[in-house]
Write a protein that holds these residues in place. Structure first.
Motif, PDB file in Angstrom:
ATOM      1  N   UNK A 221      32.521 -13.048  37.101  1.00  0.00           N
ATOM      2  CA  UNK A 221      32.211 -13.754  35.872  1.00  0.00           C
ATOM      3  C   UNK A 221      31.358 -15.087  36.162  1.00  0.00           C
ATOM      4  N   UNK A 222      30.428 -15.323  35.251  1.00  0.00           N
ATOM      5  CA  UNK A 222      29.554 -16.460  35.597  1.00  0.00           C
ATOM      6  C   UNK A 222      30.319 -17.642  34.806  1.00  0.00           C
ATOM      7  N   UNK A 223      30.125 -18.862  35.201  1.00  0.00           N
ATOM      8  CA  UNK A 223      30.587 -19.875  34.196  1.00  0.00           C
ATOM      9  C   UNK A 223      29.259 -20.291  33.547  1.00  0.00           C
TER      10      UNK A 223
ATOM     11  N   UNK B 111      22.293 -10.069  23.936  1.00  0.00           N
ATOM     12  CA  UNK B 111      23.363 -11.105  24.143  1.00  0.00           C
ATOM     13  C   UNK B 111      23.237 -11.573  25.618  1.00  0.00           C
ATOM     14  N   UNK B 112      23.223 -10.466  26.276  1.00  0.00           N
ATOM     15  CA  UNK B 112      23.071 -10.801  27.976  1.00  0.00           C
ATOM     16  C   UNK B 112      21.850 -11.754  28.140  1.00  0.00           C
ATOM     17  N   UNK B 113      20.879 -11.430  27.721  1.00  0.00           N
ATOM     18  CA  UNK B 113      19.712 -12.059  27.799  1.00  0.00           C
ATOM     19  C   UNK B 113      19.646 -13.458  27.439  1.00  0.00           C
TER      20      UNK B 113
ATOM     21  N   UNK C   9      27.536 -21.885  24.426  1.00  0.00           N
ATOM     22  CA  UNK C   9      28.147 -20.725  23.899  1.00  0.00           C
ATOM     23  C   UNK C   9      29.102 -20.323  25.135  1.00  0.00           C
ATOM     24  N   UNK C  10      30.327 -19.712  24.927  1.00  0.00           N
ATOM     25  CA  UNK C  10      31.581 -19.601  25.708  1.00  0.00           C
ATOM     26  C   UNK C  10      31.312 -18.650  26.689  1.00  0.00           C
ATOM     27  N   UNK C  11      30.894 -18.612  27.819  1.00  0.00           N
ATOM     28  CA  UNK C  11      30.924 -17.452  28.792  1.00  0.00           C
ATOM     29  C   UNK C  11      32.020 -17.457  29.552  1.00  0.00           C
TER      30      UNK C  11
ATOM     31  N   UNK D 161      30.443  -6.945  35.415  1.00  0.00           N
ATOM     32  CA  UNK D 161      31.550  -7.786  35.445  1.00  0.00           C
ATOM     33  C   UNK D 161      30.911  -9.339  35.458  1.00  0.00           C
ATOM     34  N   UNK D 162      29.988  -9.512  34.723  1.00  0.00           N
ATOM     35  CA  UNK D 162      29.408 -10.726  34.762  1.00  0.00           C
ATOM     36  C   UNK D 162      29.362 -11.606  33.486  1.00  0.00           C
ATOM     37  N   UNK D 163      29.148 -11.086  32.341  1.00  0.00           N
ATOM     38  CA  UNK D 163      29.274 -11.914  31.132  1.00  0.00           C
ATOM     39  C   UNK D 163      30.474 -11.710  30.412  1.00  0.00           C
TER      40      UNK D 163
END
Lengths: 474, 443, 436, 465, 131
Positions: free
Chosen positions: E94-96, A283-285, E106-108, D91-93
């Protein structure tokens, strides 16, 4: 609680296992108040392994023919089923499964011999031969395949791992056997699958699957720590894929009994087992092209949750949420106040998710190690457990074998086998009130149960045995 | 467990509560097309334990057994020989030679779980209502083909068989009776009865398999093969030593002492095979030396023919002046087996058998009070039972054809007129009691 | 006819040939049976039937072996085991256990948790007194089916009678011998007496009923999930087969007596002496009687005795007439004439005949061998044995013999390990204590 | 890499057209086609699983049952939900729902993968009113999965002892670290603690002599795999309940116990010889050649992703004599055949220390693909070490549906792993990835507990749900 | 090991895996002072000593992280060691992400209603149900 004794007498030489006897119930519960004792005692009364043999087995009525050879994934799947009560017939080529010869560093003295024939077998294979019947059958020969067809009508499950399409070509694949026995659950196991672009790539033993699933790349210290991609010491993808195969098999049996009356075709691979459980990799990729990096013994997604060095080894400390976070630092602060102060004062560490970036983890663990470096695993654990923090040292094999809790629960136990004598084993973790798994025997020499199985299922006479032995079919 | 064992068993098996309990084979439907004893008993045993049995007979005469009755005496227009194999059945008369009859029959088979027939091999196949055809109509059907010699093999074609044929060819008569005397028939149709039991057992096995797989199957059962199976050590001895087995009278060659003894008021059977039982017998005979006699001390020496002969002569002599009851009492006291050789009256009047339902009394709506042999094994949760006695030919025509096949009364009538469906002939054995006929004529 | 491609016999053979039995599944392979009977061939036959259909039967004997292993004609033994036992040990595993000892009973109770069926033949109440009767075992295993054999059964006024269960006494009580044999006066005082069947008929019938009851209970368990207690008296089992004896007494207060080779209800249904042996002959219904009189060439007899009643009334006379006809013929010739008439439909009626067989004659007939009624087993422990095969031919789940017998305690290690987890040391200790 | 840039979406692709008498591969494609999954039945349809779980061990156990079609109801504490929702790499996604929950709550990626196909309701287990709700749910459930500390639910009155009274057919699966009894029972556990104490750590990683340390398995192995073990046992218990006994049971799974079961020969070897199995890095203790070597060159030297800039690694497997001879020839070490005549000679530690460095020296100027290509041609088994991108993009895994795009109704288009195994007639499946806390309160409480809208509102206001 | 720079007060974190046993140089991220350090089992064998050096020194190992006494991070090329990174641009925040790597929704991160053009979610967000 007693610490495991350091091993005496060097690394060789038979240790008297257990070095210390397992704790008695009195030692375990004696000091507790009646109320605190009550629930564990209740659990013990329903799941203690000593009572296993008074209980039924879940898969008692199931007969499994495991025809996989040379690969642990199939053996593991049938081990799981055998522990849960199925009658597993392990089919080996005449001369036995090549895995029987595996022994660490080729050391023959590490193999064990059965008392009847004195046939040596490697411990790795033996560990996964539990509760199974050993028969031989040469499927390369036409006669062998004819016998297999006859056996297929008598079994509920067949597990095989031949090269993709091999059995089908031989006329004993799912397409053909399901005509003879529509109730048959047929499971193919392998590393990468029997269809798709990689189907014909050879390689049957783990860590093939570990490499092909992204596991190896993501395991081990990051390059920035001087690490490299690392495989699991165990053939772990086989264990995961084998468990998945067993799950699919039992699910298919459920479907057969409840709904369809028919078996089905199952495919389980070691790589896909790992792919399934590689948590957020995909999912991250998919979100932004990220490729999961190695992160050593730290965790990308939780802080504090890591193994770090300590005075006498490596120490795991974990506390995913605020309550435990502060308890850990309080413990640290008792001895290294400046470390606690540094953490408490840093406003960047107030919020759970803000502790996750790599830089914060570096800070966290550097400070944690200021405390750990002066504490042994046991000391650190004692101090942290007092605060209900999950923690524990990395244990070497002898420590695992001697850990009082494990001995008390018979998680590590010596099994006195009819044929092989005393063998120290990891027992099945399937404990239950009514249908616990169990260990009935450790293993059998090559073809030990030929007489029993072929006579019982196919009515072979002595003439048949002689003839087939002469033809080299068994 | 303060309750004594026999109080507990009495309650557990209480004969008066049998009808409060479920039946083991409830929901299983058996269709039978059989005559005489072998086939009907196969279905009857299943019916005793709860299956619904539909018996199809060719009208108007029906089953041959309707005319086999001792000394040709009928009781309320019924043959006594027909009762023991036809309990609680539904009697339907269908002419299977008529195409419409075949059609009706096939529809019944489609709704049945087990089908029993005992025609000569291949007959129903020729009539196109055999396994090959019924299997198409109902793949779940368990088809039991009873016969004398089986469905295939040299003797199977065109050879008729009765119970006594099986007794004769199996070797059973050859090992029964006294040496040097003419052969005798077993007093009962033992080959039929035992065959019926074996065949119904196989039907239950097939039912269990069907529960697992949904598949029916074909069962070929030959009554003579059933008897061959029952001849204990006859064959294995022949195979090992080549010795043929002949009649040995009433003494048991493998268990010594075991024999029938003539006593003051009849006959008893006596057995004391285990050594402690033999010592009990010696005590009863008042002879402690006998137990010590090296010819008799252990079962193995007693089995030697000369020793056995000597021992049995002593026992016969001892028993001759005693009564049956006296000897039975000694057996109970000293722990050896001794039982009277019972006749019909002995059993009819036996309290023990009555309480156990081994002799079963009930009130039939058509024939009034009936007394018969009851179900053999006693099951605590799902006991067997006799619900009603055999009925005249075609007695349940309406009930079965309407309930199972949904035929209207008009349609049944039409079929009756075409003689596809029929009832009893006007002769004893086939027809209802006169009283019933009279009552219904008046209406 | 037999070999035509679409003929019934050929088809029937194709689907039921016992030679192919081992390639087909077993119906009861999900059933586990503990046979703890002692010296009782009713129980042994019951568990044999279940074993032939695939159940895993664990045969429990006292250390040293069960007395049933000693029941053998003239004490003959084959490799230490009596002949009768070699027949009824088929497909069973053999373990030893001493139920006289509390430790043995404890193990028994533990084993019983793992099985579907327990079979025993102890004196009524004995197992219960030991704490291993149905009452106790069913508490631990409500799905248990418990089958007990005894002459007088488990309840009723005589149930507490402590007599052991034997075939001969069971036969006597069933009523069959009373109606079997020569009538008084026809032979000498030795032989014109009630006569028992030469084989252990009551035990075999009792065992058959026991197996039947277990299967009925099994089918009930599939519906209900509950096991039950089955009380089977071999005497009553054979009593169930005594035709209309009771009915006749009930209807007419008549006691059925012995008639030698004749039948009380029909004639002819009898054995007749031939030139070389004896033959059975039957043609009792009116139409079949016509057929028989045609074969014999005596249409006058048909005229004179047209009804069953008339024939039974003069059965002795007619018997002599038939023997007169047969005196010049061998049994085979009698059979040939009958078959010629019946198979070629030379007239109305179906007549049955058969030559009286000694067991050796039966063994000499190819029909049985072709149908696999007898089997020569190469048993791993007992060598080659001639055994009667299971009597059923079935298309999908045929019964079969896998092995003949096992020595005393041969499966101790496997069974105790598999079900109770008793390892080698524990087994040795139990053996030393005389428990197994 | 054939797959670069191409990303077929196989879950929505059409199944291959069935042909008569297909060859085996075609037959397999027809049989296992991920595209026809949803046209087939589910094994556990009609079964209901309650999941009072957090982290990974318990949730994954429930989700495996959910993949097979069970209705899994996951219960979380109101508002915060379970801790894994706050766990995400670096803490990124975060995933934010495309729905009415916008924009309050995000869910960390750590939550992904262990909670497929579940219904999410919230409940504060401590409260007595919640207990009543739990009883009503348990009465209608087949399986209960729970991984609180042992005895917690018992104390709250919703443990096995209470629920079995309500529903004797209930299969109650407790999963946890050290089990509920024995001296160590009070210890909490996490995945890596399980790996550390079960012994997996000590035999994984580079050996001391190469400066390595014991290493964890990157996945939460003891959790995800432990959940699988729990699900296997639960499935077996269901089989036993439905086909044999009609009875429920209690199942206890200790993840440390699970890990020690995996140690292969380590325990028997210790028991027999007193030899302590240690780490052996990327090589194999029982087979040689059967190890991973470093290649000197990166496959993607121009990539800006540091993961791709790294040098390549490749598994080489040539332990049979013939294979080994071919390998020796392929890399110009023909003398090896003479030096290491038998497998025993090759597999000794001394030989391994010579062979692998020689292989790495040979591979110094090659990428992993080049090494694989050369050796493949020589008929030697190889497998490059693939990173997440290579795996995710590989057509093999895409075609097999092991990694697929999932059109999640709540979170949009996400890349997801498929189930771990394939079944021809009743394939397991991923229907949706996850949902926000309490998303199904109305549905589940309404359906199973008969709560009206007003009652729901009240319970929500009182923070019971 | 925590190395507090005497000169500028910046705290340099010598993280355990690279530095547990180490003998060589490191460099303060705040003022670029080189230090000679020797660490055994996590503890300094002797106090860190300022020494001369260059970024190219083979025995130089940069700290994993550094921050100022008032908790401002000091990182960057040549200051601290790079983090293990999943992609080129990593920030630890957190990345937009709105579109995924193949360009679909997709909702990031929390989305604004106007970003949900045409979606069911947008209608829900606006309090309307699509017909």
């Amino acid at each position: 609680m007693a610490e495991p004794e350091p091993l005496k007498g060097g690394r060789r030489g038979r240790p008297p296992w257990p070095a210390t006897p397992p704790p008695t119930p009195d030692e375990v519960y004696g000091s507790l108040a009646e109320q605190a004792r009550e629930y564990p005692k209740f659990l013990e009364s329903i799941v203690h392994p000593d009572k296993t043999f008074n209980k039924p087995e879940a898969l008692d009525r199931i007969r499994v023919l495991d025809c996989s050879t040379g690969m642990i994934i199939g053996h593991w799947a049938s081990s799981m089923l055998a522990e849960l009560g199925a009658e597993v017939i392990q089919v080996e080529p005449p001369g036995g499964d090549p895995l029987r010869q595996l022994t660490p560093f080729g050391r023959k003295e590490y193999m064990v011999k059965d008392k009847q024939r004195g046939e040596p077998v490697g411990l790795h294979f033996l560990h996964e031969m539990r509760n199974k019947l050993a028969v031989t059958l040469d499927l390369d020969k036409k006669e062998g395949r004819e016998i297999l067809q006859k056996l297929a009508t008598h079994v509920d499950v067949i597990i095989e791992n031949a090269p993709p399409g091999q059995w089908d070509k031989w006329g004993i694949g799912y397409r053909q056997l399901s005509k003879l026995n529509p109730r048959l659950v047929y499971c193919w196991v392998g590393q990468r699958g029997q269809w798709g672009p990689l189907k014909d790539k050879p390689g049957m033993r783990d860590p093939v699957a570990q490499c092909a699933s992204g596991f190896v790349h993501a395991t081990g210290d990051p390059k920035e720590f001087g690490g490299r991609p690392t495989r699991s010491g165990m053939w772990v993808a086989d264990h995961v894929g084998g468990t998945a195969a067993a799950m699919g098999i039992v699910a298919a049996l459920n479907h057969r009994e409840r709904t369809s009356g028919k078996g089905q075709f199952i495919e389980a691979t070691a790589a896909e087992g790992i792919i399934r459980i590689l948590d957020y990799n995909w999912v991250w990729h998919g979100m932004d092209g990220s490729i999961r990096p190695r992160y050593g013994n730290w965790d990308l997604a939780i802080n504090i949750y890591a193994v770090n060095p300590c005075k006498d080894g490596y120490m795991m400390v974990g506390g995913g949420h605020d309550r435990l976070w502060y308890r850990i630092w309080k413990t640290v602060g008792d001895e290294v106040p400046q470390a606690e102060e540094e953490i408490i004062a840093d406003t960047n560490l107030r919020n759970i998710s803000e502790r996750l970036p790599h830089t914060r983890q570096v800070k966290t663990y550097t400070l944690l190690c200021e405390w750990l470096k002066d504490n042994t695993r046991a000391e650190a654990e004692r101090k942290l457990v007092r605060q209900e923090v999950a923690s524990g040292g990395v244990m070497a094999i002898h420590e695992v074998a001697e850990y009082p809790h494990f001995k008390y629960r018979k998680q590590v136990a010596e099994f006195d086998d009819q044929l092989y004598g005393k063998v120290l084993v990891g027992t099945s973790p399937h404990l239950a009130e009514k249908i616990p798994a169990r260990l009935k025997w450790i293993g059998r020499p090559v073809g030990y149960d030929n007489e029993e199985v072929y006579r019982r299922l196919l009515g072979f006479t002595r003439d048949d045995f002689d003839r087939l032995a002469k033809q080299g079919v068994m | 467990m303060s309750e004594s064992y026999f109080d507990w068993t009495r309650k557990l098996f209480d004969r008066t509560r049998i009808f409060d309990k479920p039946e083991a084979l409830r929901g299983v439907r058996v269709l039978e097309l059989t005559t005489l004893v072998l086939g009907p008993s196969t279905a009857d045993f299943l019916g005793e334990f709860g299956a619904e049995v539909v018996k199809v007979e060719l009208p108007p005469g029906g089953d041959t057994m309707r005319y086999v009755t001792p000394e040709a005496t009928y009781w309320q227009n019924a043959s006594l020989g027909f009762f023991p194999t036809n309990h609680s059945k539904y009697h339907v008369g269908i002419d299977l030679h008529a195409p419409e009859g075949k059609e009706l029959f096939k529809r019944l088979a489609a709704k049945s779980d087990i089908f029993v027939e005992n025609f000569r091999a291949g007959t129903l196949d020729k009539w196109e209502i055999g396994y090959r055809q019924l299997r198409e109509a109902n793949p779940r059907l368990i088809y039991v083909a009873d016969s004398g010699f089986g469905q295939w093999g040299p003797f199977s074609q065109g050879r008729a068989s009765y119970d006594a044929v099986a007794q004769t060819v199996s070797g059973m008569i050859g090992i029964t009776g006294f040496p040097g005397r003419p052969p005798i028939l077993c007093g009962i149709f033992v080959g039929d009865w035992f065959g019926g039991l074996m065949a119904s057992t196989a039907a239950l096995v097939a039912l269990h398999h069907r529960h697992k797989t949904g598949e029916g199957q074909f069962i070929d059962f030959a009554q003579s093969e059933g008897l061959i199976r029952s001849l204990d050590w006859t064959w294995v001895r022949h195979g090992l030593t080549g010795q043929d087995r002949g009649p040995a009278g009433n003494r048991d060659e493998a268990i010594v002492p075991a024999d029938f003894l003539a006593c003051r008021d009849g006959f008893v059977a006596l057995a004391a095979g285990r050594d402690e039982e033999f010592r009990g017998l010696c005590a009863a005979m008042g002879s402690t030396e006998l137990a010590k006699d090296p010819r008799f001390a252990t079962l193995e020496v007693r089995q030697v023919p000369a020793n056995a002969g000597a021992l049995l002569a002593l026992i016969r002599k001892w028993a001759a002046d005693k009564s049956r009851a006296e000897l039975e009492g000694l057996g109970e006291k000293h722990g050896f087996a001794c039982c009277r050789v019972a006749n019909a009256e002995d059993r009819y009047r036996d309290e023990h058998l009555r309480e156990r339902g081994a002799v079963w009394q009930y009130d039939d709506p058509l024939y009034g009070p009936m007394v018969e042999q009851g179900p053999a094994p006693k099951l605590s949760a799902t006991p067997g039972r006799m619900r009603w006695a055999a009925k005249p030919v075609g007695w349940h025509n309406e009930e079965v054809l309407t309930r199972l096949l949904g035929l209207s009364p008009g349609r049944i009538k039409q079929l009756e007129e075409k003689k596809v469906v029929g009832r009893w002939a006007d002769r004893p054995g086939a027809k209802p009691p006169d009283q019933w006929l009279k009552a219904h004529e008046q209406k | 006819m037999t070999d035509q491609p679409h003929s019934w016999p050929r088809y029937a053979k194709e689907i039921t040939d016992p030679a192919l039995a081992h390639e087909k599944p077993e119906a009861l392979d999900d059933l586990r049976v503990l046979d703890a009977s002692s010296g009782n061939f009713a129980a042994l036959f019951a568990s044999s039937i279940l074993a032939e259909f695939g159940a895993e039967v664990i045969r429990l004997e006292p250390p040293g072996g069960d007395v049933a292993r000693l029941f053998s004609p003239q004490g003959v033994k084959h490799r230490g085991t009596g002949l009768a036992y070699l027949v009824e040990a088929r497909n069973k595993r053999h373990i030893t256990l001493n139920l006289d000892k509390p430790a043995g009973r404890e193990l028994f109770a533990r084993l019983a948790r793992h099985v579907d069926v327990v079979i025993e033949s102890a004196k009524p109440g004995q197992m219960d007194a030991w704490g291993i009767g149905y009452r106790r075992l069913s508490a631990g295993n409500p799905r248990l089916i418990y089958l007990a054999f005894s002459t007088y059964g488990q309840f009723g006024p005589k149930a507490a009678s402590p007599i052991p269960d034997y075939d001969i006494t069971n036969q006597a009580l069933s009523g069959t011998p009373y109606t079997t044999g020569e009538p008084a006066g026809e032979g000498g005082p030795e032989s014109s007496v009630p006569t028992k069947q030469g084989n252990w008929m009551a035990w075999y019938v009792g065992g058959g009923w026991g197996a039947f009851a277990v299967l009925a209970a099994l089918i009930w368990r599939e519906a209900s999930g509950q096991g039950q207690f089955i009380d089977c008296s071999p005497a009553e089992a054979e009593m169930r087969f005594t035709d209309y004896d009771i009915h006749w007494y009930h209807a007419n207060k008549r006691i059925r007596e012995r008639l030698g080779a004749l039948n009380v209800s029909v004639f002819p249904y009898t054995l007749i002496k031939t030139k070389d042996s004896y033959s059975f002959i039957a043609g009792f219904s009116d139409i079949n009687w016509t057929g028989l009189t045609n074969i014999v060439g005596r249409p006058d007899l048909k005229e004179r005795y047209p009804t069953t009643k008339a024939r039974i009334g003069e059965s002795k006379l007619l018997h002599r007439e038939l023997e007169g006809w047969a005196a010049g013929l061998t049994s085979q010739e009698v059979l040939d004439r009958v078959q010629d008439y019946v198979a070629n439909k030379r007239g109305p009626g179906t007549v049955a005949s058969a030559r009286l067989n000694r067991p050796s004659d039966t063994l000499g007939e190819t029909h049985w061998w072709e149908r696999g009624v007898f089997e020569r087993i190469g048993d791993p422990d007992y060598g080659e044995l001639l055994l009667q095969a299971p009597p059923w031919k079935m298309s999908r789940t045929p019964p079969r013999i896998k092995w003949a017998c096992r020595p005393v305690g041969a499966d101790n290690e496997m069974v105790y390990l598999k079900y109770l987890g008793l390892g080698r040391e524990r087994l040795q200790a139990l053996k030393a204590e005389g428990v197994i | 890499m054939a797959a670069r840039g191409k990303k077929p979406n196989n879950q929505n692709a059409r199944p291959p057209k069935p042909v008569a008498n297909p060859d085996f591969e075609r037959y397999c494609r027809q049989t296992f086609s991920p595209a026809s999954t949803f046209a087939k039945p589910e094994v556990l349809k009609g079964y209901r699983v309650l999941s009072c779980t957090q982290y990974i061990l318990g949730p994954s156990c429930a989700t495996y049952l959910g993949e097979l079609g069970a209705e899994v109801i996951k219960m979380e504490l109101p508002r915060r939900g379970e801790p894994m929702r706050h766990s995400t790499p670096g803490n990124e996604g975060f995933l934010y729902p495309l729905s009415r929950w916008v924009p309050q709550s995000g869910t960390g990626l750590g939550f992904f993968g262990a909670n497929f196909n579940e219904y999410f309701i919230s409940m504060d287990f401590h409260r007595s009113e919640a207990r009543e709700l739990m009883y009503r749910l348990a009465a209608k459930a087949d399986v209960m999965v729970e991984n609180y500390r042992p005895g917690t639910f018992d104390r709250w009155g919703i443990g096995y002892r209470q629920l079995r009274e309500i529903n004797p057919r209930l299969i109650y699966v407790w999963l946890g670290g050290f089990g509920g009894w024995g001296p160590g029972r009070v210890r909490a556990s996490y995945d890596i603690l399980g790996q550390a104490q079960g012994g997996a750590f000590s035999i994984t990683g580079q050996p001391e002599e190469f400066g390595g340390s014991p290493s964890k398995h990157t996945i939460w192995l003891a959790d995800y795999w432990g959940g699988m073990m729990g699900a296997l046992h639960a499935l077996s218990a269901l089989y036993w309940r439905d086909n044999v006994s009609g009875e429920g049971t209690f199942i206890e799974y200790s993840q440390v116990h699970g890990v020690s079961r995996q140690l292969e020969y380590a325990l028997p070897l210790y028991g027999r010889q007193g030899v302590i199995r240690e780490r052996w890095g990327n090589w194999d203790t029982e087979l040689c050649v059967h190890g991973i070597i470093k290649c000197g060159k990166s496959s993607y030297p121009n990539s800006d992703n540091p993961q791709e800039q790294e040098e390549g690694y490749v598994l080489i497997s040539a332990y049979e004599d013939e294979d080994f001879a071919r390998l020796a020839k392929a890399i110009g070490q023909e003398k090896w055949v003479r030096l290491y005549k038998s497998h025993d000679a090759r597999v000794s530690p001394e030989s391994q220390r010579e062979i692998y460095p020689a292989l790495e020296a040979w591979a110094k100027d090659k990428t992993k693909e080049q090494v694989a290509q050369i050796l493949d041609r020589a008929g030697i088994i190889t497998q490059p070490v693939w990173n997440a991108k290579e795996v995710a993009g590989h057509p093999h895994w895409r075609e097999r549906g092991s990694i697929r795009w999932l059109d999640d109704p709540t979170y949009g288009d996400v890349l997801s792993q498929g189930p771990a195994y394939k079944m021809s007639d009743t394939p397991p499946r991923v229907k949706w990835a996850l949902k926000p806390i309490g998303a199904d309160n109305e549905l589940i409480y309404g359906k199973l507990c008969g709560l009206s809208a007003e009652e729901l509102k009240r319970l929500e206001a009182e923070e019971i749900i | 090991m925590l190395l507090k720079c005497d000169k500028c007060g910046v705290k340099n974190y010598l993280d355990p895996y690279p530095f547990w046993n180490f003998k060589g140089k490191t460099k303060c991220a705040g003022c670029d002072t080189y230090y000679a350090v020797e660490i055994a089992n996590g503890s300094p064998v002797r106090p860190a000593q300022p020494v001369g050096g260059t970024l190219k020194d083979p025995d130089l190992r940069l700290p994993g992280f550094a921050d100022t006494p008032d908790f401002k991070p000091v990182t960057g090329e040549g200051k601290t060691r790079p983090a293990p990174r999943a992609r080129a641009d990593v920030y630890g925040k957190p990345k937009p992400v709105v579109r995924n790597s193949r360009g679909r929704l997709v909702a990031g991160r929390p989305l604004k209603p106007e970003e949900l053009v045409g979606s069911r979610a947008r209608y829900i967000a606006e309090g309307k149900e699509p017909r």
